[in-house]
Design a protein around this motif. Structure first.
Motif, PDB file in Angstrom:
ATOM      1  N   ASP A  58      -7.811  11.702  -1.206  1.00 30.90           N
ATOM      2  CA  ASP A  58      -7.028  10.550   0.061  1.00 30.90           C
ATOM      3  C   ASP A  58      -6.652   9.526  -0.691  1.00 30.90           C
ATOM      4  OD1 ASP A  58      -7.118   8.962   2.045  1.00 30.90           O
ATOM      5  OD2 ASP A  58      -9.249   8.930   2.528  1.00 30.90           O
ATOM      6  N   ALA A  59      -5.247  10.020  -0.843  1.00 26.88           N
ATOM      7  CA  ALA A  59      -4.281   9.021  -1.533  1.00 26.88           C
ATOM      8  C   ALA A  59      -4.310   7.836  -0.942  1.00 26.88           C
ATOM      9  CB  ALA A  59      -2.799   9.476  -1.500  1.00 26.88           C
ATOM     10  N   GLU A  60      -4.389   7.859   0.542  1.00 28.70           N
ATOM     11  CA  GLU A  60      -4.207   6.523   1.276  1.00 28.70           C
ATOM     12  C   GLU A  60      -5.514   5.652   0.806  1.00 28.70           C
ATOM     13  OE1 GLU A  60      -3.862   5.042   6.050  1.00 28.70           O
ATOM     14  OE2 GLU A  60      -4.183   7.267   5.404  1.00 28.70           O
ATOM     15  N   SER A  61      -6.412   5.992   1.156  1.00 33.09           N
ATOM     16  CA  SER A  61      -7.685   5.036   0.973  1.00 33.09           C
ATOM     17  C   SER A  61      -7.544   4.821  -0.755  1.00 33.09           C
ATOM     18  CB  SER A  61      -8.935   5.806   1.087  1.00 33.09           C
ATOM     19  OG  SER A  61      -9.145   6.358   2.538  1.00 33.09           O
ATOM     20  N   VAL A  62      -7.395   5.504  -1.432  1.00 32.01           N
ATOM     21  CA  VAL A  62      -7.141   5.189  -2.841  1.00 32.01           C
ATOM     22  C   VAL A  62      -6.213   4.119  -3.197  1.00 32.01           C
ATOM     23  CG1 VAL A  62      -6.544   5.990  -5.347  1.00 32.01           C
ATOM     24  CG2 VAL A  62      -8.180   7.395  -3.818  1.00 32.01           C
ATOM     25  N   ALA A  63      -5.342   4.215  -2.602  1.00 36.12           N
ATOM     26  CA  ALA A  63      -4.077   2.985  -2.715  1.00 36.12           C
ATOM     27  C   ALA A  63      -4.527   2.003  -2.344  1.00 36.12           C
ATOM     28  CB  ALA A  63      -2.828   3.581  -1.847  1.00 36.12           C
ATOM     29  N   TRP A  64      -5.169   1.674  -0.996  1.00 32.95           N
ATOM     30  CA  TRP A  64      -5.914   0.576  -0.560  1.00 32.95           C
ATOM     31  C   TRP A  64      -6.992  -0.068  -1.427  1.00 32.95           C
ATOM     32  CZ3 TRP A  64      -3.634  -2.549   2.515  1.00 32.95           C
ATOM     33  CH2 TRP A  64      -2.971  -1.937   3.743  1.00 32.95           C
ATOM     34  N   GLN A  65      -7.680   0.816  -2.055  1.00 28.01           N
ATOM     35  CA  GLN A  65      -8.675   0.412  -3.089  1.00 28.01           C
ATOM     36  C   GLN A  65      -8.063  -0.221  -4.103  1.00 28.01           C
ATOM     37  OE1 GLN A  65     -11.738   3.511  -3.815  1.00 28.01           O
ATOM     38  NE2 GLN A  65     -11.309   4.235  -1.755  1.00 28.01           N
ATOM     39  N   ILE A  66      -7.086   0.306  -4.890  1.00 22.29           N
ATOM     40  CA  ILE A  66      -6.369   0.046  -5.841  1.00 22.29           C
ATOM     41  C   ILE A  66      -5.858  -1.526  -5.702  1.00 22.29           C
ATOM     42  CG2 ILE A  66      -4.301   0.139  -7.566  1.00 22.29           C
ATOM     43  CD1 ILE A  66      -5.008   3.203  -7.058  1.00 22.29           C
ATOM     44  N   LEU A  67      -4.976  -1.754  -4.419  1.00 21.48           N
ATOM     45  CA  LEU A  67      -4.476  -2.726  -4.211  1.00 21.48           C
ATOM     46  C   LEU A  67      -5.494  -3.907  -4.008  1.00 21.48           C
ATOM     47  CD1 LEU A  67      -1.805  -4.274  -3.176  1.00 21.48           C
ATOM     48  CD2 LEU A  67      -2.254  -3.464  -0.818  1.00 21.48           C
ATOM     49  N   GLY A  68      -6.763  -3.617  -3.536  1.00 21.07           N
ATOM     50  CA  GLY A  68      -7.770  -4.765  -3.399  1.00 21.07           C
ATOM     51  C   GLY A  68      -8.177  -5.102  -4.785  1.00 21.07           C
TER      52      GLY A  68
ATOM     53  N   GLN B 232       0.721  -1.248   0.143  1.00 21.50           N
ATOM     54  CA  GLN B 232      -0.085   0.122  -0.050  1.00 21.50           C
ATOM     55  C   GLN B 232       0.845   1.163   0.006  1.00 21.50           C
ATOM     56  OE1 GLN B 232      -0.461   2.488   2.433  1.00 21.50           O
ATOM     57  NE2 GLN B 232      -2.240   3.301   1.564  1.00 21.50           N
ATOM     58  N   ALA B 233       2.047   1.224   0.860  1.00 19.82           N
ATOM     59  CA  ALA B 233       2.971   2.415   0.723  1.00 19.82           C
ATOM     60  C   ALA B 233       3.621   2.871  -0.650  1.00 19.82           C
ATOM     61  CB  ALA B 233       3.983   2.094   1.838  1.00 19.82           C
ATOM     62  N   VAL B 234       3.789   1.562  -1.124  1.00 16.27           N
ATOM     63  CA  VAL B 234       4.288   1.858  -2.729  1.00 16.27           C
ATOM     64  C   VAL B 234       3.344   2.614  -3.544  1.00 16.27           C
ATOM     65  CG1 VAL B 234       5.119   0.635  -4.855  1.00 16.27           C
ATOM     66  CG2 VAL B 234       6.060  -0.180  -2.590  1.00 16.27           C
ATOM     67  N   LEU B 235       2.099   2.158  -3.418  1.00 14.59           N
ATOM     68  CA  LEU B 235       0.934   2.596  -4.492  1.00 14.59           C
ATOM     69  C   LEU B 235       0.745   4.101  -3.843  1.00 14.59           C
ATOM     70  CD1 LEU B 235      -1.503  -0.263  -4.792  1.00 14.59           C
ATOM     71  CD2 LEU B 235      -0.777   1.309  -6.503  1.00 14.59           C
ATOM     72  N   GLN B 236       0.827   4.425  -2.484  1.00 13.48           N
ATOM     73  CA  GLN B 236       0.210   5.912  -2.040  1.00 13.48           C
ATOM     74  C   GLN B 236       1.610   6.713  -2.576  1.00 13.48           C
ATOM     75  OE1 GLN B 236      -0.988   5.852   2.104  1.00 13.48           O
ATOM     76  NE2 GLN B 236      -0.277   8.015   2.531  1.00 13.48           N
ATOM     77  N   ASP B 237       2.701   6.034  -2.267  1.00 11.94           N
ATOM     78  CA  ASP B 237       3.645   7.222  -2.939  1.00 11.94           C
ATOM     79  C   ASP B 237       3.657   7.811  -4.305  1.00 11.94           C
ATOM     80  OD1 ASP B 237       5.053   7.121  -0.414  1.00 11.94           O
ATOM     81  OD2 ASP B 237       6.734   5.654  -0.824  1.00 11.94           O
ATOM     82  N   VAL B 238       3.172   6.490  -5.056  1.00 10.21           N
ATOM     83  CA  VAL B 238       3.150   7.184  -6.470  1.00 10.21           C
ATOM     84  C   VAL B 238       1.689   7.947  -6.836  1.00 10.21           C
ATOM     85  CG1 VAL B 238       2.396   5.949  -8.782  1.00 10.21           C
ATOM     86  CG2 VAL B 238       4.123   4.677  -7.578  1.00 10.21           C
ATOM     87  N   VAL B 239       0.700   7.728  -5.763  1.00 11.19           N
ATOM     88  CA  VAL B 239      -0.462   8.582  -6.071  1.00 11.19           C
ATOM     89  C   VAL B 239       0.050   9.858  -5.348  1.00 11.19           C
ATOM     90  CG1 VAL B 239      -2.639   8.943  -5.196  1.00 11.19           C
ATOM     91  CG2 VAL B 239      -2.114   6.776  -6.041  1.00 11.19           C
ATOM     92  N   GLU B 240       0.840   9.856  -4.391  1.00  7.88           N
ATOM     93  CA  GLU B 240       0.894  11.331  -3.741  1.00  7.88           C
ATOM     94  C   GLU B 240       1.982  12.135  -4.675  1.00  7.88           C
ATOM     95  OE1 GLU B 240       2.373  10.388   0.205  1.00  7.88           O
ATOM     96  OE2 GLU B 240       0.451  10.484   1.002  1.00  7.88           O
ATOM     97  N   ALA B 241       2.883  11.437  -5.438  1.00  9.75           N
ATOM     98  CA  ALA B 241       3.663  12.060  -6.357  1.00  9.75           C
ATOM     99  C   ALA B 241       2.976  12.590  -7.462  1.00  9.75           C
ATOM    100  CB  ALA B 241       4.792  11.209  -6.891  1.00  9.75           C
TER     101      ALA B 241
END
Length: 213
Positions: A157-167, A137-146
């Motif tokens: 909400d980059a954190e929640s979006v990253a979790w959704q993408i991972l799911g 999730q941290a890898v995804l969140q870093d990309v989204v935040e960048a």
């Protein structure tokens, strides 16, 4: 009647033997699943008595958890290194989606799926699963935040979006384990859904034409 005495395993340095046992467990997990990891199966793979394996790994649940972490952390690090070689967040996110859905990592996907099930009764494994899910999730969140910082993505909400993408990635890959083909071009459909989730330009995450890292 004479009999041939059992052949004794060659003596090795403790660090070398421990590494050998860990590698045997990793191979078993990728070939036959986490449930195949037992003192006896690992011993047979190494060519030693199960008592020797127990000396180095007295807790099989911990061995399973460590093996899971070794396998999936290596994949996370590999993909993160690929992403780091691309300059733009949309390129990185597109490559991540394409890489994780290309079917070349189904052995690791199988380990993930099994870990979610076995983790219900193996707390050491469950804890390891949580750590590794957080890492992805941290890898995804870093990309989204960048992408947000660069003005290329727009989401509150980059954190929640990253979790959704991972799911979504996990679900599609789990379906692929049984050769699910209900939707063609899974990567395209996922990319278009993620474009909407992160506020990316239409078509910017669709597979194809990605620069080689």
């Amino acid at each position: 009647m004479s009999s041939t005495p059992p052949k004794r395993a060659a003596r090795k340095a403790p660090s070398e033997r421990a590494a050998e046992i860990a590698e045997a467990a990793r191979e078993l997990a990728l070939e036959r699943g986490l449930a195949a990891i037992t003192l006896r199966s690992v011993a047979a793979r190494v060519g030693v008595a199960s008592g020797l394996v127990a000396h180095y790994q007295p807790n099989v649940d911990a061995l399973v958890a460590d093996t899971f972490a070794t396998i999936v952390a290596a994949e996370t690090a590999e993909v993160a290194a690929l992403l780091a070689r691309l300059p733009e967040p949309p390129q990185r996110l597109a490559l991540l989606l394409d890489t994780l859905l290309d079917g070349a990592r189904l052995d690791v996907t199988a380990v993930w799926v099994e870990a979610w099930t076995l983790g219900r009764r193996n707390e050491a494994l469950a804890a390891s699963v949580r750590v590794q899910m957080d890492a992805w999730q941290a890898v995804l969140q870093d990309v989204v935040e960048a992408g947000i910082a660069a003005g290329q993505f727009e989401t509150p909400d980059a954190e929640s979006v990253a979790w959704q993408i991972l799911g979504m990635i996990d679900g599609l890959n789990a379906q692929a384990l049984v050769r699910w083909d209900g939707v063609t071009d899974r990567g395209v459909h996922l990319a278009r859904a993620v474009e909407g989730m992160v506020g990316a330009a239409r078509g910017s995450l669709v597979p194809g034409g990605l620069p080689q890292p």
